[in-house]
Scaffold this motif. Structure first.
Motif, mmCIF file in Angstrom:
data_model
loop_
_atom_site.group_PDB
_atom_site.id
_atom_site.type_symbol
_atom_site.label_atom_id
_atom_site.label_comp_id
_atom_site.label_asym_id
_atom_site.label_seq_id
_atom_site.Cartn_x
_atom_site.Cartn_y
_atom_site.Cartn_z
ATOM 1 N N ASP A 127 0.869 -1.170 0.000
ATOM 2 C CA ASP A 127 0.000 0.000 0.000
ATOM 3 C C ASP A 127 0.906 1.220 0.000
ATOM 4 O O ASP A 127 1.712 1.384 0.923
ATOM 5 C CB ASP A 127 -0.924 0.009 1.216
ATOM 6 N N ARG A 128 0.784 2.057 -1.031
ATOM 7 C CA ARG A 128 1.732 3.154 -1.177
ATOM 8 C C ARG A 128 1.710 4.090 0.029
ATOM 9 O O ARG A 128 2.757 4.516 0.523
ATOM 10 C CB ARG A 128 1.434 3.939 -2.461
ATOM 11 N N ALA A 129 0.518 4.415 0.517
ATOM 12 C CA ALA A 129 0.428 5.342 1.653
ATOM 13 C C ALA A 129 1.046 4.723 2.906
ATOM 14 O O ALA A 129 1.786 5.389 3.641
ATOM 15 C CB ALA A 129 -1.030 5.708 1.902
ATOM 16 N N GLU A 130 0.741 3.435 3.161
ATOM 17 C CA GLU A 130 1.297 2.788 4.345
ATOM 18 C C GLU A 130 2.811 2.660 4.238
ATOM 19 O O GLU A 130 3.530 2.864 5.222
ATOM 20 C CB GLU A 130 0.653 1.405 4.522
ATOM 21 N N GLN A 131 3.306 2.326 3.035
ATOM 22 C CA GLN A 131 4.755 2.233 2.872
ATOM 23 C C GLN A 131 5.409 3.593 3.102
ATOM 24 O O GLN A 131 6.464 3.694 3.731
ATOM 25 C CB GLN A 131 5.101 1.722 1.477
#
Length: 644
Positions: A209-213
């Motif tokens: 997940d781009r935001a979580e990463q």
């Protein structure tokens, strides 16, 4: 060009030097009479040789600028202090020899070094082998300092004041102390950050997940206490190495995997055609609009091409990348990406003879994470097919990336790059085409060149990726729709004699404007007599066709016409039998009996069946209602005899 100091990657370079066992540096400082070397002179220079974290040698001298020191000077050096000092031409060559090839260090080196280089005699021919700036190092290694001036950093790091500021030797000593503190354990610290980043990237193989990463990478940065620019440099280098050594990308994919794809068509029912193409977090909504040939874009350039029948417009609003900025006109990006997507589809469009429409496609980037131009190409194909444009074959597109390591000769070609990979990689190679071949290419590279082997691999991976994308698209819509949208104009084509064009247009365009206003159609007249009538209603189109046919049809003697009374005179009535063409029915020809007054038989607006009896030398048309009545009676009588 002014000297530009080193940036965040200098921290990594310093760590590499320390790892390689290089432990000797020269820390220096100068005091000057002005802020710029073009109009200022050195009055004090000092340097310390640092080896293995210890000061092992010193260099210090006042410098005679050869002119009077004027104005308020923060260093407090006067003409008396430098009267017996050597000039810059004497002392700077000695300084250069003393430094040799040892890397230089200064606080705000972009200020100090230009003075040395400018006032060093040209015959000395010296340049520092490497340069480090404790100001930039502090930005990245002490991001929470708040102020990065030398006295403030001394207070932040060591908890004491720097009392003797603005003299060369005290400042050089403070800078050396700061540099030694920064260097201690730096290589190990960077290795630990790289290891944490690598673990986070590997984790994406299981779930991405781009935001979580992004949040977890930010946690790594804060935990290690480094600046954002240094974190980006380390993330870039670590991500590149993972691709080359472990075949894992920043989002967890391998080099050949394409992000999840979803395809929709017809989601905007009021438009002529629409398509939504989603690949990962990149999403493009394309809308197709059809118009008559008069809607072509006129081009006023030096190119021999004077008009465009197919127009593609690409828009990438700020919200697509989570930004809030003013919406401005198209920029370089919008124009370039729109031109690429337009060129990609031109080879598959039908000819004007096959499909007499002007076509406009607008691609709106709803969400962006790389490869938006390729998403707009795919979305435009979907919109055209949904609009019923008979394209020769669907067109798909994919953006290829590249990671190289010049030292080892390793490289990896990436299929379907994200925004991060575009920034971190060495190439952005866009390839569009059908299942049979390529329709357009665009390449941006950041390396000196591309080898034939890399090019072959990139084209082959692009072919495989393109076919995969086309399969996803054709699973939703395999061919162009057989019918146009009910909201799209229907274009009817007819041909008239060239000498009749003036009759259709009329004086100053009066006639054609009247036709379009009363029928609600759009009419385009070509020089060869071809007329295109565009209308959303079949009834409106037929009305316009009949009108034009009437304008261009010649009146024939002996033929019957249904006309409308336009004027009444004492001697007869004028009847319009074709648009713009009227003739006279003499009072004696109004009926098969004597008519006292014209008004007794007809009124303005009445419809009469008449026969053309004569066209005189002046082109005047004589009509007869009486002859039409006699013909009708004769036909009625013949029918009665047949029934009996």
């Amino acid at each position: 060009m002014p000297f530009v100091g080193p940036k965040a990657d200098s921290v990594v370079k310093l760590g590499s030097l320390l790892t390689d066992g290089h432990q000797e540096f020269v820390v220096f400082d100068v005091e000057t009479t002005a802020m710029k070397p073009e109009n200022g002179y050195i009055v004090d220079i000092a340097a310390l040789r640092v080896r293995d974290g210890q000061v092992v040698d010193r260099f210090e001298s006042l410098v005679n600028p050869g002119r009077s020191i004027v104005g308020h000077q923060v260093h407090g050096i006067s003409d008396t202090d430098v009267a017996a000092a050597p000039t810059a031409a004497d002392i700077l060559p000695k300084f250069a020899d003393w430094v040799g090839e040892t890397p230089l260090v200064a606080h705000n080196v972009a200020f100090d070094l230009p003075f040395v280089l400018r006032h060093l005699p040209s015959e000395a021919k010296w340049e520092p082998k490497a340069v480090f700036d404790t100001l930039e190092l502090a930005y990245q290694l002490f991001p929470d300092a708040g102020s990065w001036k030398l006295p403030d950093l001394i207070r932040f790091v060591f908890g004491r004041d720097h009392a003797s500021a603005h003299r060369a030797m005290p400042d050089a000593e403070a800078t050396a102390e700061l540099f030694i503190e920064m260097s201690a354990g730096l290589a190990q610290r960077l290795d630990e950050i790289r290891a944490d980043i690598a673990d986070e990237v590997r984790r994406a193989r299981e779930s991405y997940d781009r935001a979580e990463q992004g949040d977890r990478l930010e946690d790594i940065r804060r935990r290690h206490g480094i600046g954002s620019a240094l974190m980006d440099v380390l993330t870039k280098a670590t991500s590149r190495e993972l691709v080359l050594s472990e075949n894992v990308r920043i989002d967890g994919r391998d080099t050949k995997t394409i992000r999840p794809i979803s395809v929709e068509v017809g989601l905007l029912p009021r438009t002529h055609g629409s398509g939504l193409f989603t690949r990962g977090q990149t999403q493009a909504l394309s809308i197709a609009t059809l118009g008559p040939s008069s809607d072509v874009q006129r081009l006023d350039t030096i190119s021999p091409e004077t008009e465009k029948r197919y127009l593609h417009h690409y828009n990438m609003p700020p919200y697509s990348t989570g930004e809030t900025k003013p919406m401005r006109g198209p920029g370089r990006r919008e124009i370039g990406h729109g031109a690429l997507a337009e060129r990609a589809l031109l080879p598959v469009l039908p000819s004007i003879e096959e499909f007499p429409y002007t076509i406009r496609v607008v691609s709106e980037v709803v969400s962006s994470n790389g490869s938006t131009s390729m998403a707009s190409t795919c979305g435009s194909t979907l919109a055209l097919m949904d609009a019923g444009v008979p394209i020769k074959a669907p067109v798909g597109g994919v953006a290829m990336g590249l990671i190289t390591d010049a030292a080892s000769g390793r490289y990896a070609v990436l299929t379907d790059i994200t925004g991060k990979e575009d920034g971190y990689g060495d190439m952005d190679f866009k390839v569009t085409g059908t299942a049979e071949g390529v329709t357009a290419l665009q390449m941006d590279i950041k390396v000196a060149g591309i080898t034939p082997e890399i090019m072959r691999d990139a084209l082959e991976q692009a072919r495989v990726g393109r076919l995969f994308i086309l399969d996803k698209m054709t699973a939703v819509i395999s061919a162009s729709r057989s019918e146009l949208s009910p909201y799209a104009p229907r274009i009817h084509t007819m041909k008239i004699p060239v000498d009749k064009i003036r009759d259709v247009i009329g004086a100053g365009g009066k006639v054609i404007r009247q036709i379009t206003a009363e029928t609600g159609t759009q009419i385009n007249v070509e020089d060869d007599g071809t007329i295109q009538i565009a209308a959303t209603s079949g009834e409106a189109a037929q009305k316009a066709i009949r009108w034009i046919e009437g304008l261009t049809r010649d009146v024939e003697v002996g033929k019957e016409y249904l006309g409308k009374v336009t004027r009444i005179m004492n001697f007869g009535a004028f009847v319009e039998i074709l648009p713009g063409k009227e003739g006279l029915v003499h009072i004696s020809q109004l009926a098969d009996y004597r008519v006292p007054r014209v008004e007794d038989v007809v009124s303005i607006g009445d419809e009469l069946m008449v026969v053309v009896t004569e066209i005189d030398r002046m082109g005047r048309i004589n009509l007869s209602r009486r002859a039409a009545m006699e013909r009708h009676m004769a036909r009625s009588g013949a029918g009665s005899e047949e029934r009996s």
